[in-house]
Design an enzyme around this catalytic site. Sequence first.
Site, PDB file in Angstrom:
ATOM      1  N   TYR A  53       1.574   2.899  -6.144  1.00  0.00           N
ATOM      2  CA  TYR A  53       0.546   2.859  -4.754  1.00  0.00           C
ATOM      3  C   TYR A  53       1.502   4.519  -4.748  1.00  0.00           C
ATOM      4  O   TYR A  53       1.355   5.411  -4.093  1.00  0.00           O
ATOM      5  CB  TYR A  53       1.536   2.331  -3.437  1.00  0.00           C
ATOM      6  CG  TYR A  53       1.366   2.721  -2.547  1.00  0.00           C
ATOM      7  CD1 TYR A  53       1.093   2.987  -1.354  1.00  0.00           C
ATOM      8  CD2 TYR A  53       3.479   3.170  -2.074  1.00  0.00           C
ATOM      9  CE1 TYR A  53       1.419   3.130  -0.638  1.00  0.00           C
ATOM     10  CE2 TYR A  53       3.514   3.479  -0.552  1.00  0.00           C
ATOM     11  CZ  TYR A  53       2.183   3.705   0.304  1.00  0.00           C
ATOM     12  OH  TYR A  53       2.882   4.590   1.125  1.00  0.00           O
TER      13      TYR A  53
ATOM     14  N   SER B 244       3.309   9.870   1.517  1.00  0.00           N
ATOM     15  CA  SER B 244       4.594   9.007   1.778  1.00  0.00           C
ATOM     16  C   SER B 244       5.772   9.035   1.065  1.00  0.00           C
ATOM     17  O   SER B 244       5.681  10.255  -0.116  1.00  0.00           O
ATOM     18  CB  SER B 244       4.399   7.347   0.712  1.00  0.00           C
ATOM     19  OG  SER B 244       5.035   6.207   0.319  1.00  0.00           O
TER      20      SER B 244
HETATM   21  P1  NAP Z   1      -0.667  -1.113   8.349  1.00  0.00           P
HETATM   22  O1  NAP Z   1      -0.256  -1.245   9.604  1.00  0.00           O
HETATM   23  O2  NAP Z   1      -1.285  -1.905   7.252  1.00  0.00           O
HETATM   24  O3  NAP Z   1      -2.055  -0.163   8.628  1.00  0.00           O
HETATM   25  C1  NAP Z   1      -3.218   0.624   7.523  1.00  0.00           C
HETATM   26  C2  NAP Z   1      -4.778   0.803   8.939  1.00  0.00           C
HETATM   27  O4  NAP Z   1      -5.310   0.779   7.509  1.00  0.00           O
HETATM   28  C3  NAP Z   1      -4.824   0.161   9.384  1.00  0.00           C
HETATM   29  O5  NAP Z   1      -6.226   0.115  10.364  1.00  0.00           O
HETATM   30  C4  NAP Z   1      -6.570  -0.654   8.094  1.00  0.00           C
HETATM   31  O6  NAP Z   1      -7.593  -1.329   8.724  1.00  0.00           O
HETATM   32  C5  NAP Z   1      -6.747   0.508   7.366  1.00  0.00           C
HETATM   33  N1  NAP Z   1      -7.245   0.358   6.033  1.00  0.00           N
HETATM   34  C6  NAP Z   1      -7.295  -0.293   5.023  1.00  0.00           C
HETATM   35  N2  NAP Z   1      -7.773  -0.304   4.148  1.00  0.00           N
HETATM   36  C7  NAP Z   1      -8.966   0.112   4.298  1.00  0.00           C
HETATM   37  C8  NAP Z   1      -9.864   0.605   3.776  1.00  0.00           C
HETATM   38  N3  NAP Z   1     -10.589   0.170   2.872  1.00  0.00           N
HETATM   39  N4  NAP Z   1     -11.113   1.122   4.956  1.00  0.00           N
HETATM   40  C9  NAP Z   1     -10.866   1.702   5.899  1.00  0.00           C
HETATM   41  N5  NAP Z   1      -9.850   1.156   6.743  1.00  0.00           N
HETATM   42  C10 NAP Z   1      -8.227   0.598   5.876  1.00  0.00           C
HETATM   43  O7  NAP Z   1      -0.413   0.369   7.478  1.00  0.00           O
HETATM   44  P2  NAP Z   1       1.467   2.319   7.862  1.00  0.00           P
HETATM   45  O8  NAP Z   1       2.432   1.266   7.538  1.00  0.00           O
HETATM   46  O9  NAP Z   1       0.341   1.835   9.407  1.00  0.00           O
HETATM   47  O10 NAP Z   1       0.203   2.920   6.991  1.00  0.00           O
HETATM   48  C11 NAP Z   1      -0.376   4.079   7.256  1.00  0.00           C
HETATM   49  C12 NAP Z   1      -0.875   5.343   6.573  1.00  0.00           C
HETATM   50  O11 NAP Z   1       0.950   5.262   5.954  1.00  0.00           O
HETATM   51  C13 NAP Z   1      -0.700   4.018   5.145  1.00  0.00           C
HETATM   52  O12 NAP Z   1      -1.639   5.354   4.473  1.00  0.00           O
HETATM   53  C14 NAP Z   1       0.314   4.050   4.014  1.00  0.00           C
HETATM   54  O13 NAP Z   1       0.220   4.195   3.228  1.00  0.00           O
HETATM   55  C15 NAP Z   1       1.203   5.404   4.794  1.00  0.00           C
HETATM   56  N6  NAP Z   1       2.949   5.060   4.818  1.00  0.00           N
HETATM   57  C16 NAP Z   1       3.349   4.120   5.581  1.00  0.00           C
HETATM   58  C17 NAP Z   1       4.558   4.266   5.782  1.00  0.00           C
HETATM   59  C18 NAP Z   1       4.838   2.610   6.495  1.00  0.00           C
HETATM   60  O14 NAP Z   1       6.520   2.209   5.816  1.00  0.00           O
HETATM   61  N7  NAP Z   1       4.571   2.118   6.843  1.00  0.00           N
HETATM   62  C19 NAP Z   1       5.600   4.450   5.024  1.00  0.00           C
HETATM   63  C20 NAP Z   1       5.211   5.468   4.061  1.00  0.00           C
HETATM   64  C21 NAP Z   1       3.481   5.660   4.231  1.00  0.00           C
HETATM   65  P3  NAP Z   1      -7.758  -3.255   8.666  1.00  0.00           P
HETATM   66  O15 NAP Z   1      -6.569  -3.841   9.169  1.00  0.00           O
HETATM   67  O16 NAP Z   1      -8.686  -3.095   9.993  1.00  0.00           O
HETATM   68  O17 NAP Z   1      -8.022  -3.018   7.626  1.00  0.00           O
END
Ligand code: NAP
Length: 254
Positions: A163, A149
């Site tokens: 985080y 991130s």
């Molecule tokens: P999201 O929409 O909240 O999706 C998160 C995913 O991770 C969901 O499928 C969730 O599964 C799964 N998950 C969470 N905890 C878990 C666990 N303990 N074991 C297995 N699966 C787990 O998040 P996103 O925005 O797509 O983020 C994906 C990645 O990108 C993350 O690493 C996040 O830190 C990174 N990121 C996101 C952003 C942003 O602005 N969105 C920015 C920088 C980095 P369930 O829903 O089935 O529990």
Amino acid sequence: MMTVTKKRPVCLVTGASTGIGAATAELAARDGFDVVINYRSDQAGAERTGEAVQAAGGSFLICQADVSKPDDIEKIFLAIDGHFGQLDALINNAGIVDLTTRLEGISPQRLANMFAVNVTGSFLCAQKAVERMSKAFGGPGGSIVNVSSKAAVLGGPNMYIDYAASKGAIETFTKGLAAEQAQYGVRVNAVRPGVIATDIHAKGGAPDRAVEMAPDLPMGRAGTAHEVAEGIVWLMSNRASYVTGAILDVTGGR
Ligand code: NAP
């Protein structure tokens, strides 16, 4: 005449029930991969991802598992061995944030959970993947993409420095593992997303974060999950065959 059908490569995407993981699973299938879809709690979301993978020409396997639990990780990889008998790429995407706070609001339990999911989960999935892919273990080689991130660089002040620090660990891990595995055929890279419109902001108690921040972002908008997934699948693919230890900003210039 004998026809030889080439086996499709197989990738595991953790946290693929929604957001960036779901988009990555779909684009990986478009690029010729079969996909292992991991999720923790959103089974309906994982099934929707499976439909998208199938529509993009891939087959899929859904594995419920909490990546913060070593026994659950073991379960994912045994399922892959049994179903596909091969693994060619791992996308360490599963990740969590927590409610917006400053240092004084971060409890030991919150800190432990943050690092268990975002850091330990990624390490242990990589360990199992390397055991199957690395030439050091008799494997054919492969590729790992970690999801960091921009917070790793900015520090996440007044929001979630825990985080941000967990993502800093992911970047250091990416560099170290890339160097360890470079001679054994496993490339290890990371993407560094900026503000991306997914459900993660609501989970952190700020559902409108991406919309509210848009005017302050260089492109005047948040990114989409698919825009991040494009970077991930490129790093994962052989098109990035001379890229390892790289961290790709997908931040719209932030
Ligand atoms: P999201 O929409 O909240 O999706 C998160 C995913 O991770 C969901 O499928 C969730 O599964 C799964 N998950 C969470 N905890 C878990 C666990 N303990 N074991 C297995 N699966 C787990 O998040 P996103 O925005 O797509 O983020 C994906 C990645 O990108 C993350 O690493 C996040 O830190 C990174 N990121 C996101 C952003 C942003 O602005 N969105 C920015 C920088 C980095 P369930 O829903 O089935 O529990």
